[in-house]
Write a protein that holds these residues in place. Structure first.
Motif: not given
Length: 293
Positions: A211-233
């Protein structure tokens, strides 16, 4: 490596002694040579190693062509004896410079004269960037090359390859952004967890299986939440410094100041009235910028 102010302070505290040693390998010449004009016999020009030139320009460090330092990549032991009172050990920049020179002279594999460890890695990483390869694809290629060419001096992981590339000073900063492009999470908003404009979560959310329904639980990698979008400055000042340090682009940076008359054609913003008015109002702006960079 020291700043200009630190070097001046060191010279004031401990000036050159009467028995000062001439550092011939660092480009100094005896006093007699500067006052006597002698005919110069031109030697055959040797091809400049592009890898060494890239490393030197990345650290704004120049050496005479054909010097021992340019071919061995080993630190000069005399400096540690004569200048030991100036520093306790090599700085991070100096160590990175030495490491890159060592990689630049190390053969990719025994008997390989075309590619060094550094030059091959730079070309391989350049292909990755130009073709938009993912990190996973690059890691798989490195694994394949290591399996096929066991004697090749290749980084074991993509992380190690990126560490070497970063030493050349071409990195960037990652800034989390709202997926709807409302804001950047920086400054006072650096620790925010949701967008202050649209209320969208900063982090990727887990979804129900199938399903595409979100559970409002952050996706984590190495114990840190992953951002939805990142800007490379890409910071501006380091880029300007690199453009002025590189021998291939430094002349182009002054083209608008040193170019010939335009004969009435608008070839560059410098030919416009607004640019001319700015030059007339701030005549030393370009010189100040060049010195700052």
């Amino acid at each position: 490596m020291k700043t200009r102010e630190d070097a001046c302070e060191h010279l004031l505290i401990k000036p050159f002694s009467p028995g000062y040693t001439l550092w011939l390998r660092h480009g100094e010449k005896p006093a007699e040579e500067s006052s006597i004009c002698t005919p110069i016999i031109e030697k055959p020009t040797t091809e400049v190693n592009p890898t060494f030139q890239m490393v030197r320009e990345a650290f704004n460090f120049t050496m005479p062509h054909g010097s021992d330092e340019a071919t061995t990549g080993k630190p000069v032991e005399d400096d540690d004896l004569e200048l030991s009172y100036l520093y306790d050990g090599p700085s991070r920049e100096a160590q990175d410079f030495t490491d890159l020179l060592a990689d630049g002279v190390e053969e990719l594999y025994p008997g390989c004269s075309k590619y060094s460890k550094l030059s091959f890695l730079v070309k391989l990483y350049h292909i990755k960037c130009m073709c938009g390869m993912s990190d996973k694809a690059m890691s798989m290629i490195l694994d394949l090359l290591q399996d096929a060419f066991e004697q090749a001096k290749l980084p074991s992981t993509l992380y190690e390859a990126k560490k070497t590339i970063r030493k050349l000073g071409i990195g960037y900063k990652k800034i989390n952004a709202c997926p709807n492009d409302c804001m950047l999470y920086r400054g006072d908003d650096e620790d925010a967890t949701k967008c202050k404009q649209c209320g969208t979560s900063r982090w990727k959310q887990k979804t129900q299986k199938g399903s595409v329904t979100k559970l409002k639980i952050p996706v984590k990698k190495n114990g840190k939440p992953l951002p939805t979008k990142t800007l490379c400055y890409f910071p501006l000042i380091p880029r300007l410094q690199r453009l002025f340090m590189c021998s291939k682009t430094s002349t182009e940076m002054f083209w608008h100041k040193e170019a010939d008359y335009n004969y009435g054609y608008l070839r560059h913003p410098k030919d416009a009235e607004a640019w001319k008015e700015f030059d007339a109002k701030y005549p030393f702006f370009l010189t100040i910028c060049a010195v700052f960079v």
